[in-house]
Write an enzyme that holds these catalytic residues in place. Sequence first.
Site, PDB file in Angstrom:
ATOM      1  N   ASP A  95     -27.204  28.190 -19.964  1.00  0.00           N
ATOM      2  CA  ASP A  95     -27.807  27.852 -18.679  1.00  0.00           C
ATOM      3  C   ASP A  95     -27.281  26.477 -18.295  1.00  0.00           C
ATOM      4  O   ASP A  95     -27.516  25.488 -19.000  1.00  0.00           O
ATOM      5  CB  ASP A  95     -29.332  27.848 -18.817  1.00  0.00           C
ATOM      6  CG  ASP A  95     -30.042  27.453 -17.526  1.00  0.00           C
ATOM      7  OD1 ASP A  95     -29.363  27.045 -16.559  1.00  0.00           O
ATOM      8  OD2 ASP A  95     -31.285  27.530 -17.483  1.00  0.00           O
ATOM      9  N   HIS A 192      -3.917  22.981  -5.825  1.00  0.00           N
ATOM     10  CA  HIS A 192      -2.815  23.794  -6.334  1.00  0.00           C
ATOM     11  C   HIS A 192      -1.613  23.798  -5.393  1.00  0.00           C
ATOM     12  O   HIS A 192      -0.503  24.115  -5.817  1.00  0.00           O
ATOM     13  CB  HIS A 192      -3.279  25.220  -6.622  1.00  0.00           C
ATOM     14  CG  HIS A 192      -3.707  25.999  -5.418  1.00  0.00           C
ATOM     15  ND1 HIS A 192      -5.003  25.965  -4.935  1.00  0.00           N
ATOM     16  CD2 HIS A 192      -3.018  26.814  -4.597  1.00  0.00           C
ATOM     17  CE1 HIS A 192      -5.077  26.748  -3.873  1.00  0.00           C
ATOM     18  NE2 HIS A 192      -3.902  27.272  -3.652  1.00  0.00           N
ATOM     19  N   LYS A 196       3.048  23.412  -6.050  1.00  0.00           N
ATOM     20  CA  LYS A 196       4.090  24.339  -5.627  1.00  0.00           C
ATOM     21  C   LYS A 196       5.446  23.637  -5.641  1.00  0.00           C
ATOM     22  O   LYS A 196       5.571  22.463  -5.293  1.00  0.00           O
ATOM     23  CB  LYS A 196       3.768  24.893  -4.234  1.00  0.00           C
ATOM     24  CG  LYS A 196       2.533  25.799  -4.230  1.00  0.00           C
ATOM     25  CD  LYS A 196       2.264  26.357  -2.852  1.00  0.00           C
ATOM     26  CE  LYS A 196       1.018  27.245  -2.858  1.00  0.00           C
ATOM     27  NZ  LYS A 196       1.204  28.462  -3.667  1.00  0.00           N
ATOM     28  N   ASP A 249     -11.654  23.404   4.516  1.00  0.00           N
ATOM     29  CA  ASP A 249     -11.042  24.242   3.483  1.00  0.00           C
ATOM     30  C   ASP A 249      -9.575  23.911   3.272  1.00  0.00           C
ATOM     31  O   ASP A 249      -9.098  23.883   2.141  1.00  0.00           O
ATOM     32  CB  ASP A 249     -11.201  25.719   3.870  1.00  0.00           C
ATOM     33  CG  ASP A 249     -10.727  26.665   2.779  1.00  0.00           C
ATOM     34  OD1 ASP A 249     -10.866  26.315   1.595  1.00  0.00           O
ATOM     35  OD2 ASP A 249     -10.228  27.751   3.108  1.00  0.00           O
ATOM     36  N   HIS A 254      -5.663  20.308   1.339  1.00  0.00           N
ATOM     37  CA  HIS A 254      -4.258  20.621   1.120  1.00  0.00           C
ATOM     38  C   HIS A 254      -3.309  19.905   2.081  1.00  0.00           C
ATOM     39  O   HIS A 254      -2.345  19.258   1.658  1.00  0.00           O
ATOM     40  CB  HIS A 254      -4.030  22.133   1.260  1.00  0.00           C
ATOM     41  CG  HIS A 254      -4.824  22.959   0.311  1.00  0.00           C
ATOM     42  ND1 HIS A 254      -4.954  22.653  -1.023  1.00  0.00           N
ATOM     43  CD2 HIS A 254      -5.525  24.108   0.502  1.00  0.00           C
ATOM     44  CE1 HIS A 254      -5.698  23.567  -1.611  1.00  0.00           C
ATOM     45  NE2 HIS A 254      -6.061  24.455  -0.710  1.00  0.00           N
TER      46      HIS A 254
END
Length: 470
Positions: A95, A192, A196, A249, A254
């Site tokens: 938990d 991420h 690249k 987002d 990014h």
Amino acid sequence: MNPKLDEVSPKLEPSLIVIFGITGDLSKRYLLPALYHLFKNELLDSNTELIGITRQNITLDELFQDIKFGTTDAKIDENDARQILKTKTSLFHMDLNNPEDYDKLLQKMNSQEEQKGICLNRLYYLSIPPQAYSSVIRLLGERNLNKSCQHDQAQTRLLVEKPFGFDLNSAQELVNTIDQSFAEQQVYRIDHYMAKETVQNILTFRFKNPIFEAIWDNKHIASIEISAKQKIGIEGRATFYEPLGALRDFIQSHLLQILGIVAMDQPEHMDSQHIHFAKQALLERLEAVPADKVAERTLRGQYEGYREEVKNPGSVTETYAEIKIFINNERWQGVPIKLITGKMLDKHETEICVTFTDKDDGSSNHLRFRIQPNEGIELDLVTKKPGYSQDVKTTAMNFSYDTEFAHDGHPNAYERVLVDAVRGDHTLFATSQEILASWRVVQPVLDVWKNKSDDLVVYKPGASAPSRHL
């Protein structure tokens, strides 16, 4: 083909990789396949082990049965792939709000080290909802899981997935929470996109090719556009996406991080510390969009059917966002920079487009970094057509990873993120100050959008963009 262990420097030390939320979509879709490829290609030390944290009553067989091991290998035995991961993974049921369970987790890690007879680095990967970050990080600190192994001979690191906060205030609160339990050098904030290959190659392209670095300024560049367009929608992630939206987002995280690499000055040295110094200096010179310019410099849209998808008929969450910003420094003064992202569009494409200044006849050159798909770099040149006339056409000089490095291959973004975290390389990870600088740019836009909803443009799925452009 992937690089082998002797090509990775420094050598990766044995580690315990603890994945909080191992049964989640991110873990099953990205992390576990990436870890399989790293084990298979011997990029992780043979003593490295995984501990999967879950609240579910689930077995390893059940966990691994629906994982898709995407790979560039010609053939793959998925049963063998699952078996490799099973031999490296143990599940730990806990938990996340129970302090005593953290004590038991510490005991488990100590026990595994004792069985191996060596100290293991400890890597905590938070693949959990962002609203749970603060509690987990606080308890990791309070129950002494932020320390080295029991013999003080290894490193302990924390990997945190985006979003890093919901706005500037919450991001600052999260930074403060982390600072109370972990030192900055222990923290790895994952983006991420920064892992690249094309994004990483921007630095090499700029600073190893003097022809471009010499013209990388407002005297020669008219505009920069960074876009991330997707054909897909939110793919059933209504709970995650509805409170977030496209600006938070993609643009805040990014695209602003990518802009930092594109526009920063050359670092004094090409190491992690100096790259971050240069990137942070650039991000801090970004001009926040003034409240009275938001309508002029931003655009938000929502694809038809989104409200039904999230079961919220009054939703004003944007699935498309454009923002125009400027950099307040000598190199980039006056150059408009447009950041664009959207879902349910006509293409799946992420690229950077640098437009050089026009000549008197209206001709210009465009330099494109294709981040996905078909990673590569493309330069448009004006050339004369064959024949007796002086007619011209635009011709593309094209560098493609698939063509140039067809036999070399390269790791996917999550493989690179994991390798760099295990070996303690911060280059691809955002610092707390970079995160806060990014939030400062978009916060005025969020404030205006929060109190105004009549500027939301509805667009049809498959459109190139909402009808109004900046």
